[in-house]
Design a protein around this motif. Structure first.
Motif, mmCIF file in Angstrom:
data_model
loop_
_atom_site.group_PDB
_atom_site.id
_atom_site.type_symbol
_atom_site.label_atom_id
_atom_site.label_comp_id
_atom_site.label_asym_id
_atom_site.label_seq_id
_atom_site.Cartn_x
_atom_site.Cartn_y
_atom_site.Cartn_z
ATOM 1 N N LYS A 1 0.848 -1.200 0.000
ATOM 2 C CA LYS A 1 0.000 0.000 0.000
ATOM 3 C C LYS A 1 0.889 1.259 0.000
ATOM 4 O O LYS A 1 0.755 2.160 0.855
ATOM 5 N N HIS A 2 1.754 1.305 -0.961
ATOM 6 C CA HIS A 2 2.761 2.365 -1.021
ATOM 7 C C HIS A 2 2.959 2.803 -2.468
ATOM 8 O O HIS A 2 2.992 1.979 -3.380
ATOM 9 N N LEU A 3 3.051 4.102 -2.650
ATOM 10 C CA LEU A 3 3.443 4.594 -3.965
ATOM 11 C C LEU A 3 4.492 5.675 -3.808
ATOM 12 O O LEU A 3 4.620 6.281 -2.728
ATOM 13 N N SER A 4 5.247 5.859 -4.854
ATOM 14 C CA SER A 4 6.304 6.855 -4.810
ATOM 15 C C SER A 4 6.371 7.583 -6.140
ATOM 16 O O SER A 4 5.995 7.049 -7.185
ATOM 17 N N LEU A 5 6.860 8.798 -6.075
ATOM 18 C CA LEU A 5 7.076 9.629 -7.251
ATOM 19 C C LEU A 5 8.564 9.887 -7.357
ATOM 20 O O LEU A 5 9.179 10.376 -6.405
ATOM 21 N N HIS A 6 9.132 9.551 -8.511
ATOM 22 C CA HIS A 6 10.541 9.790 -8.769
ATOM 23 C C HIS A 6 10.665 10.906 -9.800
ATOM 24 O O HIS A 6 9.994 10.865 -10.850
ATOM 25 N N ILE A 7 11.533 11.852 -9.516
ATOM 26 C CA ILE A 7 11.804 12.941 -10.450
ATOM 27 C C ILE A 7 13.290 12.884 -10.777
ATOM 28 O O ILE A 7 14.143 13.031 -9.892
ATOM 29 N N VAL A 8 13.581 12.621 -12.064
ATOM 30 C CA VAL A 8 14.982 12.511 -12.483
ATOM 31 C C VAL A 8 15.182 13.165 -13.863
ATOM 32 O O VAL A 8 14.490 12.769 -14.807
ATOM 33 N N PRO A 9 16.116 14.091 -14.023
ATOM 34 C CA PRO A 9 16.843 14.754 -12.948
ATOM 35 C C PRO A 9 15.999 15.872 -12.332
ATOM 36 O O PRO A 9 15.163 16.464 -13.004
ATOM 37 N N SER A 10 16.218 16.161 -11.098
ATOM 38 C CA SER A 10 15.481 17.229 -10.422
ATOM 39 C C SER A 10 15.989 18.594 -10.902
ATOM 40 O O SER A 10 17.188 18.776 -11.148
ATOM 41 N N GLN A 11 15.046 19.533 -11.021
ATOM 42 C CA GLN A 11 15.365 20.884 -11.468
ATOM 43 C C GLN A 11 14.845 21.898 -10.446
ATOM 44 O O GLN A 11 13.840 21.616 -9.773
ATOM 45 N N PRO A 12 15.456 23.053 -10.338
ATOM 46 C CA PRO A 12 14.972 24.060 -9.376
ATOM 47 C C PRO A 12 13.487 24.391 -9.557
ATOM 48 O O PRO A 12 12.777 24.636 -8.581
ATOM 49 N N GLY A 13 13.000 24.347 -10.798
ATOM 50 C CA GLY A 13 11.590 24.622 -11.062
ATOM 51 C C GLY A 13 10.650 23.563 -10.524
ATOM 52 O O GLY A 13 9.430 23.760 -10.487
ATOM 53 N N ASP A 14 11.212 22.433 -10.091
ATOM 54 C CA ASP A 14 10.375 21.389 -9.486
ATOM 55 C C ASP A 14 10.059 21.706 -8.029
ATOM 56 O O ASP A 14 9.240 21.011 -7.412
ATOM 57 N N SER A 15 10.683 22.711 -7.472
ATOM 58 C CA SER A 15 10.438 23.084 -6.076
ATOM 59 C C SER A 15 8.978 23.484 -5.909
ATOM 60 O O SER A 15 8.490 24.430 -6.539
ATOM 61 N N ALA A 16 8.273 22.734 -5.090
ATOM 62 C CA ALA A 16 6.835 22.924 -4.910
ATOM 63 C C ALA A 16 6.375 21.968 -3.807
ATOM 64 O O ALA A 16 7.169 21.190 -3.279
ATOM 65 N N VAL A 17 5.098 22.025 -3.494
ATOM 66 C CA VAL A 17 4.499 21.027 -2.593
ATOM 67 C C VAL A 17 3.838 19.958 -3.453
ATOM 68 O O VAL A 17 3.102 20.280 -4.389
ATOM 69 N N TYR A 18 4.121 18.716 -3.164
ATOM 70 C CA TYR A 18 3.573 17.597 -3.926
ATOM 71 C C TYR A 18 2.558 16.849 -3.068
ATOM 72 O O TYR A 18 2.856 16.422 -1.951
ATOM 73 N N PHE A 19 1.355 16.695 -3.625
ATOM 74 C CA PHE A 19 0.289 15.977 -2.947
ATOM 75 C C PHE A 19 0.064 14.635 -3.620
ATOM 76 O O PHE A 19 -0.069 14.553 -4.840
ATOM 77 N N CYS A 20 -0.013 13.620 -2.820
ATOM 78 C CA CYS A 20 -0.429 12.302 -3.267
ATOM 79 C C CYS A 20 -1.945 12.207 -3.064
ATOM 80 O O CYS A 20 -2.478 12.732 -2.080
ATOM 81 N N ALA A 21 -2.645 11.565 -3.985
ATOM 82 C CA ALA A 21 -4.094 11.425 -3.858
ATOM 83 C C ALA A 21 -4.518 10.042 -4.309
ATOM 84 O O ALA A 21 -3.843 9.400 -5.126
ATOM 85 N N ALA A 22 -5.624 9.580 -3.772
ATOM 86 C CA ALA A 22 -6.158 8.269 -4.140
ATOM 87 C C ALA A 22 -7.675 8.366 -4.202
ATOM 88 O O ALA A 22 -8.294 9.166 -3.501
ATOM 89 N N ARG A 23 -8.274 7.523 -5.034
ATOM 90 C CA ARG A 23 -9.730 7.515 -5.096
ATOM 91 C C ARG A 23 -10.237 6.080 -5.141
ATOM 92 O O ARG A 23 -9.507 5.173 -5.536
#
Lengths: 108, 114
Positions: free
Chosen positions: A71-93
Motif C-alpha cells: 500500500k505504497h506509492l512513490s514519485l521519482h523525479i529525475v533529474p530534479s530541477q529548481p523549477g520542481d520546487s513545490a508542494v507535492y500531494f499524493c491522492a487516491a480515489r
C-alpha cells in the motif's frame, strides 16, 4: 481519518539528482492514484497518475511506482530541477483523498 | 480557457460573521469539488457535486457549512457563523466525465477568521 499519508513534510535535493517522494495509503479499495504539484498562491495541478492494475507509469522526468501489497506509492523525479520546487500531494480515489503534502526544494 | 475561477482570493472576517466563497468551474465540466487545506490535515474534500447535485457531503465539518450549485457554472460554499478554526485555504476544483480523475483546481480563497 488519514487514509493517505505523506510522512515526510519536506525534502531537499540537489539539482540534477533524483527526488523520491513517498506516499502510503490504508484503504485497499482505492483503485486510482494521482500526484499533484502546488506552487505558492496557486491551486494544485495534476502531474501524473497510475491505475491500480499497473505498477509503474512514466512521463518524461516523472515516474510513479505503485506497490499494492505494501500500500505504497512513490514519485521519482529525475533529474530534479529548481523549477520542481513545490508542494507535492499524493491522492487516491474513490472517493478522492489527499495526503498532507511534501514540500520539495531543489537546490541549484 | 479561463480555468476554475474562485472569489474572493482573500477574505478576512470576524468570528460570527457569514462567509460566502464562490466558484465558477471550467465550462463543460460536470463535477465540482470543494476542498479545505490546513497545515494539520492537508487537503480535505468537503463536498462534491455531479451535474449540480450534491453526491457526497460527508466531509462537511458541521452544520455551519453549506454548499450549493444552482447551475452548471456556479457554486457557493457558505460558513455561518464563522469561527477562527475555519481559517484555511478553500479550493474549488472541477472535472469532466471524459477524464474524471483529473481535477482542475482554482487558485483558492484564503480565509482568515479573527
Amino acid at each position: 481519518d488519514q487514509q493517505v499519508k505523506q510522512n515526510s513534510p519536506s525534502l531537499s535535493v540537489q539539482e540534477g539528482r533524483i527526488s523520491i517522494l513517498n506516499c502510503d495509503y490504508t484503504n485497499s479499495m482505492f483503485d486510482y492514484f494521482l500526484w499533484y504539484k502546488k506552487y505558492p498562491a496557486e491551486g494544485p495541478t495534476f502531474l501524473i497518475s497510475i491505475s491500480s492494475i499497473k505498477d509503474k507509469n512514466e512521463d518524461g522526468r516523472f515516474t510513479v511506482f505503485l506497490n499494492k501489497s505494501a500500500k505504497h506509492l512513490s514519485l521519482h523525479i529525475v533529474p530534479s530541477q529548481p523549477g520542481d520546487s513545490a508542494v507535492y500531494f499524493c491522492a487516491a480515489r474513490a472517493p478522492m483523498r489527499f495526503g498532507a503534502g511534501t514540500r520539495l526544494t531543489v537546490k541549484p | 480557457d479561463a480555468g476554475v475561477i474562485q472569489s474572493p482570493r482573500h477574505e478576512v472576517t470576524e468570528m460570527g460573521q457569514e462567509v460566502t466563497l464562490r466558484c465558477k468551474p471550467i465550462s463543460g465540466h460536470n463535477s465540482l469539488f470543494w476542498y479545505r487545506q490546513t497545515m494539520m490535515r492537508g487537503l480535505e474534500l468537503l463536498i462534491y457535486f455531479n451535474n449540480n447535485v450534491p453526491i457526497d457531503d460527508s466531509g462537511m465539518p458541521e452544520d455551519r457549512f453549506s454548499a450549493k450549485m444552482p447551475n452548471a457554472s456556479f457554486s457557493t460554499l457558505k460558513i455561518q457563523p464563522s469561527e477562527p478554526r475555519d481559517s484555511a485555504v478553500y479550493f474549488c476544483a472541477s472535472s469532466s466525465t471524459r477524464v474524471p480523475d483529473t481535477q482542475y483546481f482554482g487558485p483558492g480563497t484564503r480565509l482568515t477568521v479573527l
